[in-house]
Design a protein around this motif. Structure first.
Motif, short mmCIF file in Angstrom:
data_model
loop_
_atom_site.label_atom_id
_atom_site.label_comp_id
_atom_site.label_asym_id
_atom_site.label_seq_id
_atom_site.Cartn_x
_atom_site.Cartn_y
_atom_site.Cartn_z
N VAL A 15 0.85 -1.06 -0.02
CA VAL A 15 -0.03 -0.12 0.15
C VAL A 15 0.79 1.43 0.23
CG1 VAL A 15 -1.78 1.42 1.21
CG2 VAL A 15 -2.05 -1.07 1.26
N TYR A 16 1.66 1.37 1.18
CA TYR A 16 2.43 2.65 1.26
C TYR A 16 3.53 2.68 0.36
CZ TYR A 16 -0.76 3.48 5.16
OH TYR A 16 -1.74 3.76 5.99
N GLY A 17 4.11 1.52 0.07
CA GLY A 17 5.06 1.34 -0.87
C GLY A 17 4.89 1.70 -2.21
N SER A 18 3.31 1.09 -2.59
CA SER A 18 3.11 1.47 -3.76
C SER A 18 2.47 2.79 -4.26
CB SER A 18 1.73 0.45 -4.15
OG SER A 18 1.96 -0.77 -4.07
N LEU A 19 2.16 3.46 -3.08
CA LEU A 19 1.99 5.10 -3.24
C LEU A 19 3.12 5.69 -3.34
CD1 LEU A 19 -0.71 5.56 -0.31
CD2 LEU A 19 -1.20 5.61 -2.78
N LEU A 20 4.26 5.41 -2.83
CA LEU A 20 5.66 6.04 -2.77
C LEU A 20 6.20 5.76 -4.30
CD1 LEU A 20 7.96 7.67 -1.72
CD2 LEU A 20 8.90 5.43 -0.83
N TRP A 21 6.01 4.73 -4.86
CA TRP A 21 6.39 4.26 -6.06
C TRP A 21 5.57 5.11 -7.27
CZ3 TRP A 21 3.99 1.21 -10.20
CH2 TRP A 21 5.37 0.95 -11.35
N ASN A 22 4.44 5.18 -7.00
CA ASN A 22 3.68 5.78 -7.85
C ASN A 22 3.89 7.48 -7.93
OD1 ASN A 22 0.82 6.02 -9.49
ND2 ASN A 22 0.85 7.63 -8.30
N LEU A 23 4.25 7.92 -6.79
CA LEU A 23 4.85 9.29 -6.69
C LEU A 23 6.10 9.51 -7.48
CD1 LEU A 23 4.58 12.13 -5.64
CD2 LEU A 23 5.74 11.40 -3.56
N LEU A 24 6.99 8.60 -7.13
CA LEU A 24 8.30 8.73 -7.78
C LEU A 24 8.07 8.47 -9.39
CD1 LEU A 24 10.59 6.43 -5.71
CD2 LEU A 24 10.39 8.81 -5.80
N SER A 256 0.31 8.26 -13.49
CA SER A 256 0.55 8.22 -12.16
C SER A 256 0.42 9.71 -11.58
CB SER A 256 2.05 7.90 -11.97
OG SER A 256 2.16 6.44 -12.34
N ALA A 257 0.74 10.63 -12.25
CA ALA A 257 0.34 12.11 -11.83
C ALA A 257 -0.78 12.42 -11.66
CB ALA A 257 1.10 13.08 -12.78
N ILE A 258 -1.68 11.95 -12.57
CA ILE A 258 -3.25 12.09 -11.98
C ILE A 258 -3.73 11.43 -10.93
CG2 ILE A 258 -5.40 11.76 -13.19
CD1 ILE A 258 -4.56 12.02 -16.04
N ALA A 259 -3.19 10.12 -10.47
CA ALA A 259 -3.48 9.54 -9.38
C ALA A 259 -2.93 10.22 -8.17
CB ALA A 259 -2.84 8.10 -9.53
N VAL A 260 -1.80 10.72 -8.40
CA VAL A 260 -1.53 11.67 -7.15
C VAL A 260 -2.32 12.76 -6.77
CG1 VAL A 260 0.36 13.17 -6.17
CG2 VAL A 260 0.92 10.92 -7.40
N VAL A 261 -2.69 13.44 -8.19
CA VAL A 261 -3.68 14.40 -7.55
C VAL A 261 -4.95 14.08 -7.13
CG1 VAL A 261 -5.26 16.09 -9.04
CG2 VAL A 261 -2.83 15.97 -9.67
N LEU A 262 -5.47 12.89 -7.53
CA LEU A 262 -6.61 12.15 -6.98
C LEU A 262 -6.63 11.83 -5.76
CD1 LEU A 262 -8.11 9.67 -9.73
CD2 LEU A 262 -9.42 11.41 -8.26
N LEU A 263 -5.41 11.33 -5.32
CA LEU A 263 -4.95 11.14 -3.64
C LEU A 263 -5.14 12.38 -2.91
CD1 LEU A 263 -4.15 9.48 -1.65
CD2 LEU A 263 -1.73 9.54 -2.17
#
Length: 283
Positions: A15-24, A256-263
């Protein structure tokens, strides 16, 4: 501790590892081929996003859908909860009927409403024509001006029962003595609810709004079944755009950038509720 370590490790990695990888990943220019280049991270995807008309339209539609869906579900849910709380006959049957749409998947709901919205044979236009409102008949899912309205109405139909149950639980926690005391003091029914009952549902309303906001962001399934990955500017929302960019266009960094904005948008939406709960715990 060993028992808790296993789920904590799984949560941290997946979960948190995937969020961090998505941000990178959103800081790269990864297109889905080879390995991402993490040597030159930058906000290029976010800069592109701000100048992308499709993103602006999808973000606007997401906010409109979230606000309209949440407000309508909250209003209708509270109204139905008050009606059911009035000791009506067959209360269990009525609750079951209102909750029945919640048991239907988004896929089935999409197909069901697609039939109803059919401009030629759909029941919506048929009823409008039958009651003399034929001038309101339109191609609900084909007209860009009515797509989002049609989606919002269908989602409200599916989730109003959930809001009703949440409010009904809150109403049942309020002592009936308060209601009767207000009645003895001469307050009419409207004043009793507006001044005595509804103000005590603040926590319940916060909870209902949070749940409904999260469900509004899950409208991807409904829109995807109806329109695929290209719903057009009239119905495009950020989750659909994220899927389209990542899996249809192989633009993984942009998706991934759109996913970060959604989060971030979701966290901002939940901040008032979290702050309220924090202040409540301090008291």
């Amino acid at each position: 501790m060993p028992f808790l370590l296993v789920p904590a490790l799984l949560l941290g990695v997946f979960v948190y590892g995937s969020l961090l990888w998505n941000l990178l990943l959103s800081l790269t220019s990864f297109r889905g081929f080879g390995d991402p280049d993490y040597s030159s991270l930058g906000p290029g995807m976010y800069t592109q996003m701000l100048g992308d008309p499709s993103f602006i339209v999808a973000a606007r539609n997401t906010v409109v859908l979230m606000a309209g869906f949440t407000l309508l579900c909250t209003g209708f849910g509270l109204l139905f909860a008050i009606l059911v709380d009035r000791d009506v006959r067959y209360e269990g049957t009525i609750r079951t009927i209102y909750l029945l749409p919640m048991s239907i998947s988004f896929v089935v709901t999409s197909i069901f409403w697609a039939w109803m919205y059919n401009p030629t044979n759909g029941v919506i236009n048929f009823v409008l024509s039958g009651v003399g409102l034929g001038f309101l008949t339109v191609d609900w899912l084909g007209d860009p001006g009515t797509k989002l309205l049609a989606i919002t109405f269908a989602l409200v139909w599916q989730f109003t029962g959930l809001a009703m149950i949440i409010f009904l639980a809150g109403l049942r926690k309020i002592p009936r003595d308060q209601f009767e005391a207000a009645r003895m003091d001469g307050a009419n029914l409207r004043v009793r609810y507006l001044r005595v009952i509804i103000p005590q549902l603040k926590t319940t309303m916060f909870s209902a709004v949070v749940v409904l906001i999260l469900f509004s962001l899950k409208a991807f399934d409904f829109i995807f079944v109806l329109f695929g990955t290209f719903p057009g500017p009239g119905a495009d929302i950020l989750p659909v755009m994220m899927y389209r960019e990542a899996f249809a266009a192989n633009n993984w960094a942009y998706g991934s950038a759109i996913a970060v904005v959604l989060l971030i948008g979701t966290l901002i939406s939940l901040t008032p509720y979290l702050y309220y709960q924090y202040k409540k715990d301090l008291l």
